[in-house]
Motif scaffolding. Structure first.
Motif, PDB file in Angstrom:
ATOM      1  N   SER A  27       0.735  -1.034   0.357  1.00 23.80           N
ATOM      2  CA  SER A  27       0.179   0.187   0.383  1.00 23.80           C
ATOM      3  C   SER A  27       0.676   1.723   0.288  1.00 23.80           C
ATOM      4  O   SER A  27       1.266   1.926   1.578  1.00 23.80           O
ATOM      5  N   PRO A  28       0.926   1.675  -1.003  1.00 22.63           N
ATOM      6  CA  PRO A  28       2.523   3.038  -1.002  1.00 22.63           C
ATOM      7  C   PRO A  28       1.169   4.122  -1.059  1.00 22.63           C
ATOM      8  O   PRO A  28       2.487   4.640  -0.126  1.00 22.63           O
ATOM      9  N   GLU A  29       0.300   4.276  -1.291  1.00 27.52           N
ATOM     10  CA  GLU A  29      -0.571   5.230  -0.256  1.00 27.52           C
ATOM     11  C   GLU A  29      -0.416   5.394   1.349  1.00 27.52           C
ATOM     12  O   GLU A  29      -0.083   6.728   1.582  1.00 27.52           O
ATOM     13  N   LYS A  30      -0.401   3.793   1.805  1.00 33.29           N
ATOM     14  CA  LYS A  30      -0.365   4.233   3.743  1.00 33.29           C
ATOM     15  C   LYS A  30       1.301   4.874   3.716  1.00 33.29           C
ATOM     16  O   LYS A  30       0.949   5.558   4.751  1.00 33.29           O
ATOM     17  N   HIS A  31       1.986   3.880   3.069  1.00 36.16           N
ATOM     18  CA  HIS A  31       3.293   4.551   3.379  1.00 36.16           C
ATOM     19  C   HIS A  31       3.304   5.314   3.391  1.00 36.16           C
ATOM     20  O   HIS A  31       4.444   5.838   4.678  1.00 36.16           O
ATOM     21  N   PHE A  32       3.320   6.051   2.379  1.00 37.97           N
ATOM     22  CA  PHE A  32       3.819   7.906   2.364  1.00 37.97           C
ATOM     23  C   PHE A  32       3.290   8.291   2.935  1.00 37.97           C
ATOM     24  O   PHE A  32       3.195   9.660   3.427  1.00 37.97           O
ATOM     25  N   ALA A  33       2.203   8.089   3.603  1.00 40.97           N
ATOM     26  CA  ALA A  33       0.831   8.763   4.347  1.00 40.97           C
ATOM     27  C   ALA A  33       2.419   8.973   5.523  1.00 40.97           C
ATOM     28  O   ALA A  33       1.819  10.021   6.853  1.00 40.97           O
ATOM     29  N   GLU A  34       2.433   7.299   5.910  1.00 39.25           N
ATOM     30  CA  GLU A  34       3.007   7.760   7.295  1.00 39.25           C
ATOM     31  C   GLU A  34       4.064   7.767   7.278  1.00 39.25           C
ATOM     32  O   GLU A  34       5.335   8.546   8.073  1.00 39.25           O
ATOM     33  N   VAL A  35       4.797   8.136   6.130  1.00 39.49           N
ATOM     34  CA  VAL A  35       6.134   8.935   5.995  1.00 39.49           C
ATOM     35  C   VAL A  35       5.927  10.124   6.355  1.00 39.49           C
ATOM     36  O   VAL A  35       6.616  11.459   7.261  1.00 39.49           O
ATOM     37  N   ILE A  36       5.124  10.575   5.948  1.00 40.56           N
ATOM     38  CA  ILE A  36       4.541  12.140   6.171  1.00 40.56           C
ATOM     39  C   ILE A  36       4.402  12.736   7.356  1.00 40.56           C
ATOM     40  O   ILE A  36       4.203  13.606   8.275  1.00 40.56           O
ATOM     41  N   SER A  56       7.667  12.883  -5.002  1.00 38.16           N
ATOM     42  CA  SER A  56       7.933  11.867  -5.107  1.00 38.16           C
ATOM     43  C   SER A  56       6.265  11.308  -5.999  1.00 38.16           C
ATOM     44  O   SER A  56       6.438  10.188  -6.632  1.00 38.16           O
ATOM     45  N   ARG A  57       5.182  11.871  -4.693  1.00 36.49           N
ATOM     46  CA  ARG A  57       4.037  11.249  -5.597  1.00 36.49           C
ATOM     47  C   ARG A  57       2.816  12.351  -6.216  1.00 36.49           C
ATOM     48  O   ARG A  57       1.512  11.755  -6.370  1.00 36.49           O
ATOM     49  N   ALA A  58       3.319  13.224  -6.258  1.00 34.30           N
ATOM     50  CA  ALA A  58       2.828  15.047  -6.656  1.00 34.30           C
ATOM     51  C   ALA A  58       2.108  13.881  -7.999  1.00 34.30           C
ATOM     52  O   ALA A  58       1.046  14.554  -7.959  1.00 34.30           O
ATOM     53  N   GLU A  59       2.434  13.417  -9.054  1.00 31.91           N
ATOM     54  CA  GLU A  59       2.068  13.253 -10.197  1.00 31.91           C
ATOM     55  C   GLU A  59       1.214  11.830 -10.312  1.00 31.91           C
ATOM     56  O   GLU A  59       1.752  11.694 -11.110  1.00 31.91           O
ATOM     57  N   ILE A  60       1.125  11.363  -8.918  1.00 31.49           N
ATOM     58  CA  ILE A  60       1.062   9.510  -9.352  1.00 31.49           C
ATOM     59  C   ILE A  60       0.017   9.148  -8.069  1.00 31.49           C
ATOM     60  O   ILE A  60      -1.383   8.851  -8.592  1.00 31.49           O
ATOM     61  N   ASP A  61      -0.039   9.429  -6.912  1.00 37.08           N
ATOM     62  CA  ASP A  61      -1.312   9.381  -5.974  1.00 37.08           C
ATOM     63  C   ASP A  61      -1.112  10.245  -4.523  1.00 37.08           C
ATOM     64  O   ASP A  61      -1.525   9.144  -3.936  1.00 37.08           O
ATOM     65  N   LEU A  62      -0.970  11.165  -5.029  1.00 41.60           N
ATOM     66  CA  LEU A  62      -1.578  12.296  -4.185  1.00 41.60           C
ATOM     67  C   LEU A  62      -2.546  12.209  -3.267  1.00 41.60           C
ATOM     68  O   LEU A  62      -2.518  12.923  -2.422  1.00 41.60           O
ATOM     69  N   MET A  63      -3.374  12.047  -4.362  1.00 36.97           N
ATOM     70  CA  MET A  63      -4.970  12.578  -3.750  1.00 36.97           C
ATOM     71  C   MET A  63      -4.677  10.780  -2.686  1.00 36.97           C
ATOM     72  O   MET A  63      -6.152  11.163  -1.831  1.00 36.97           O
ATOM     73  N   LYS A  64      -4.486  10.358  -2.971  1.00 40.02           N
ATOM     74  CA  LYS A  64      -4.794   8.482  -2.355  1.00 40.02           C
ATOM     75  C   LYS A  64      -3.805   8.868  -0.690  1.00 40.02           C
ATOM     76  O   LYS A  64      -4.648   8.116  -0.210  1.00 40.02           O
ATOM     77  N   VAL A  65      -2.987   9.753  -0.973  1.00 41.75           N
ATOM     78  CA  VAL A  65      -2.524   9.959  -0.153  1.00 41.75           C
ATOM     79  C   VAL A  65      -2.886  10.517   0.916  1.00 41.75           C
ATOM     80  O   VAL A  65      -2.989  10.407   2.467  1.00 41.75           O
ATOM     81  N   TYR A  78      -3.843   9.685   4.593  1.00 39.08           N
ATOM     82  CA  TYR A  78      -3.368  10.396   5.595  1.00 39.08           C
ATOM     83  C   TYR A  78      -5.166  10.605   6.518  1.00 39.08           C
ATOM     84  O   TYR A  78      -4.978  10.774   8.195  1.00 39.08           O
ATOM     85  N   GLN A  79      -6.091  11.201   5.850  1.00 38.18           N
ATOM     86  CA  GLN A  79      -6.992  11.596   6.740  1.00 38.18           C
ATOM     87  C   GLN A  79      -8.063  10.380   7.237  1.00 38.18           C
ATOM     88  O   GLN A  79      -8.055  10.609   8.901  1.00 38.18           O
ATOM     89  N   ASN A  80      -7.883   9.204   7.013  1.00 40.83           N
ATOM     90  CA  ASN A  80      -8.499   8.360   7.554  1.00 40.83           C
ATOM     91  C   ASN A  80      -7.060   6.916   8.957  1.00 40.83           C
ATOM     92  O   ASN A  80      -8.040   7.115   9.701  1.00 40.83           O
ATOM     93  N   LEU A  81      -6.137   7.267   8.417  1.00 39.38           N
ATOM     94  CA  LEU A  81      -5.691   7.096  10.286  1.00 39.38           C
ATOM     95  C   LEU A  81      -4.871   7.952  10.596  1.00 39.38           C
ATOM     96  O   LEU A  81      -5.087   7.669  12.290  1.00 39.38           O
ATOM     97  N   TYR A  82      -5.121   9.583  10.141  1.00 38.07           N
ATOM     98  CA  TYR A  82      -5.253  10.147  11.570  1.00 38.07           C
ATOM     99  C   TYR A  82      -6.350  11.177  11.933  1.00 38.07           C
ATOM    100  O   TYR A  82      -5.449  12.283  12.822  1.00 38.07           O
ATOM    101  N   LYS A  83      -7.063  10.868  10.849  1.00 35.60           N
ATOM    102  CA  LYS A  83      -8.107  11.459  11.306  1.00 35.60           C
ATOM    103  C   LYS A  83      -8.419  13.822  11.336  1.00 35.60           C
ATOM    104  O   LYS A  83      -9.071  14.033  12.525  1.00 35.60           O
ATOM    105  N   THR A  84      -6.892  13.510  10.233  1.00 38.09           N
ATOM    106  CA  THR A  84      -7.121  15.059  10.225  1.00 38.09           C
ATOM    107  C   THR A  84      -6.792  15.464   8.328  1.00 38.09           C
ATOM    108  O   THR A  84      -5.752  14.016   8.555  1.00 38.09           O
TER     109      THR A  84
END
Length: 208
Positions: A134-143, A163-172, A176-182
């Motif tokens: 799950s790259p979107e979850k991984h990068f949300a955690e990195v952020i 690195s995700r700006a033109e790939i899946d930043l909306m999914k990230v 992020y919203q799902n994981l951290y409620k913000t």
């Protein structure tokens, strides 16, 4: 990043690396990364050219989930089968394999890897699998890790968003919203300022 790149993009990265540094990425990894088992894994991952289609074979997924479990059970994470599976299978096949692993053995494979130890090899292998799964979850955690605590890790924050700006930043952003409620936008605004904040918010699509 290689675990979340398309095959063609990864080839382009390797070509650019060779032009900039006059040696291959694989050579530099092999000569500068230790232990050798970790270097072998990383070379396999960065030099792969995965089949870029969403085809999945459930029988293979079950078989390779078993092989991965055996490697974890015997604490032989550097087994050639592990390297081969992680570096050659397409992303959809790997995600099916990881799902089969959890269904069969009750835990996420990334969790079970940590039972083998907490060394550099285990830590990197866990990151590779999380990113493949799950790259979107991984990068949300990195952020999140880059902005929580004292100070901001600007290198990690910038790398993740750029690195995700033109790939899946909306999914990230959604993850992020799902994981951290913000919202990711609020998190970035709250931890950055000035031109740097404007730059990141533009990439996030929050500013024109």
């Amino acid at each position: 990043m290689s675990c979340a790149s398309s095959p063609d993009h990864l080839v382009g990265v390797r070509q650019a690396y060779t032009c900039l540094f006059h040696c291959s990425l694989e050579e530099d990894i092999a000569s500068n990364v230790s232990p050798s088992s970790l270097a072998k894994l990383l070379v396999a991952v960065v030099s792969s050219y995965r089949y870029d289609r969403d085809e999945v074979d459930s029988a293979i997924a079950n078989s390779e989930a078993t092989k991965l479990h055996e490697a974890i059970k015997t604490k032989q994470l550097d087994d050639d089968h592990v390297n081969w599976i992680l570096s050659t299978r397409n992303f959809y096949q790997l995600r099916e394999t990881f799902a089969c692993y959890k269904t069969t053995y009750g835990n996420l494979i990334a969790q079970d890897i940590l039972s083998c130890g907490n060394g550099k090899f285990e830590s990197v292998l866990k990151v590779i699998i999380c990113c493949l799964d799950s790259p979107e979850k991984h990068f949300a955690e990195v952020i999140r890790d880059s902005i929580v605590g004292f100070g901001t890790d600007e290198d990690s924050l910038t790398r993740a968003i750029v690195s995700r700006a033109e790939i899946d930043l909306m999914k990230v952003r959604e993850e992020y919203q799902n994981l951290y409620k913000t919202s990711l936008d609020d998190a970035v605004v709250g931890d950055t300022s000035g031109d740097y904040e404007d730059f990141l918010m533009t990439l996030l699509g929050a500013r024109n």
